[in-house]
Design an enzyme around this catalytic site. Sequence first.
Site, mmCIF file in Angstrom:
data_model
loop_
_atom_site.group_PDB
_atom_site.id
_atom_site.type_symbol
_atom_site.label_atom_id
_atom_site.label_comp_id
_atom_site.label_asym_id
_atom_site.label_seq_id
_atom_site.Cartn_x
_atom_site.Cartn_y
_atom_site.Cartn_z
ATOM 1 N N ASP A 119 46.330 -39.621 34.227
ATOM 2 C CA ASP A 119 45.556 -39.979 34.763
ATOM 3 C C ASP A 119 45.607 -41.905 35.283
ATOM 4 O OD1 ASP A 119 45.355 -41.670 32.419
ATOM 5 O OD2 ASP A 119 43.627 -40.917 31.344
ATOM 6 N N THR A 149 47.142 -44.177 27.352
ATOM 7 C CA THR A 149 46.326 -42.724 27.063
ATOM 8 C C THR A 149 47.729 -41.593 27.185
ATOM 9 O OG1 THR A 149 45.617 -42.250 29.476
ATOM 10 C CG2 THR A 149 44.242 -42.457 27.788
ATOM 11 N N HIS A 160 40.396 -36.883 33.913
ATOM 12 C CA HIS A 160 40.390 -35.903 33.049
ATOM 13 C C HIS A 160 41.948 -36.903 32.057
ATOM 14 C CE1 HIS A 160 38.053 -32.560 34.308
ATOM 15 N NE2 HIS A 160 36.719 -32.925 33.123
ATOM 16 N N VAL A 220 45.925 -44.299 33.748
ATOM 17 C CA VAL A 220 45.615 -44.924 32.215
ATOM 18 C C VAL A 220 46.925 -45.129 31.099
ATOM 19 C CG1 VAL A 220 43.625 -45.114 30.970
ATOM 20 C CG2 VAL A 220 43.135 -44.523 32.996
ATOM 21 N N HIS A 242 31.272 -37.434 28.846
ATOM 22 C CA HIS A 242 32.057 -36.811 29.933
ATOM 23 C C HIS A 242 31.669 -37.115 31.147
ATOM 24 C CE1 HIS A 242 35.638 -34.148 30.620
ATOM 25 N NE2 HIS A 242 34.487 -33.823 31.567
ATOM 26 N N GLU A 243 31.127 -36.642 31.371
ATOM 27 C CA GLU A 243 30.093 -36.660 33.222
ATOM 28 C C GLU A 243 30.503 -38.484 33.627
ATOM 29 O OE1 GLU A 243 31.034 -34.274 35.266
ATOM 30 O OE2 GLU A 243 30.994 -32.716 33.673
ATOM 31 N N TRP A 297 44.184 -35.057 31.749
ATOM 32 C CA TRP A 297 45.537 -35.247 32.418
ATOM 33 C C TRP A 297 45.914 -35.127 33.458
ATOM 34 C CZ3 TRP A 297 41.762 -32.206 29.875
ATOM 35 C CH2 TRP A 297 41.459 -31.422 31.053
HETATM 36 ZN ZN ZN Z 1 35.847 -33.205 34.104
HETATM 37 CA CA CA Z 2 47.721 -42.172 30.708
#
Ligand code: ZN
Ligand code: CA
Length: 272
Positions: free
Chosen positions: A226, A231, A211, A228, A201-202, A213
């Site tokens: 985000d 997503t 993230h 993207v 994740h990092e 959201w």
């Molecule tokens: Zn994070």
């Molecule tokens: Ca997105």
Amino acid sequence: FCGQHHVTRLWFKSNPNAEAEYLKSVAKITDALIAHRGQNKHLRNKIIFTIPVVFHILHEDGPENISDAQILDQMRILNRDYQKLNADTINVAPSFKNNIAVVGFEFVLATIDPNGKCTNGIMRYYDQNTNWDANKIDNFTYTWPQDKYLNIYIVKKINIAPAYTYLPGTPIPAKADVIVCESIYTGSIGTATFDSRAITHEVGHWFGLPHTWGITNAPGVACGDDFVSDTPITKGFVNCTQNSKICNPTIEENFQNYMDYTPCKHMFTNGQ
Ligand code: ZN
Ligand code: CA
């Protein structure tokens, strides 16, 4: 939860121009993403970049001084997840089954240090900062040149979260351009109690992914973007769910994404 948002807000507070500068770089990244939308297919199934990694283990001779084996196991997890070699992709929800990225990054422990000397990429320091204060930005004393290495600090305890980093474009001192992670969230063996995706994740953040959201740190609050395209808009999740259609009743959300907060993180999308 990860501390990316916490440390970033803190830095903005003490540096008046930092947020504007950061938003400018986010806009640049967003423009590039939009320009390349749909052109990312060539990345699949190929190693495009090899990333030299150095671990800096801060310890007081306790169990936080984790073994080389545990670090190697963490490297295995990182390569597994970024190359879609993780067996748990079998659990990915139908809407996303055909959009699991092979990211094309290969992570290797550094073999040459900044002075040109041989290294195994695992550095150990007796240092009380193993009880890490994430609110300080001047304790990154061990960082190797951050444009040549991915630096990962392993510590006993972080006061805000199990792990954190900054997004690229956040105007922090170069030495702080690292990942910090608690030792028990590193790898899956030794002192680690489960197959941790904390560093997966990092590293996503470190390479520029917010993230799912968006750039707030509060999952479950507001439907967010985000930047993207593949997503879906989401509030983010803290639990795995059978019904992920929260922001739009017809669209499943990608709660199994590595950049979400669920314990069932299995994938990046190709857009990411
Ligand atoms: Zn994070
Ligand atoms: Ca997105």
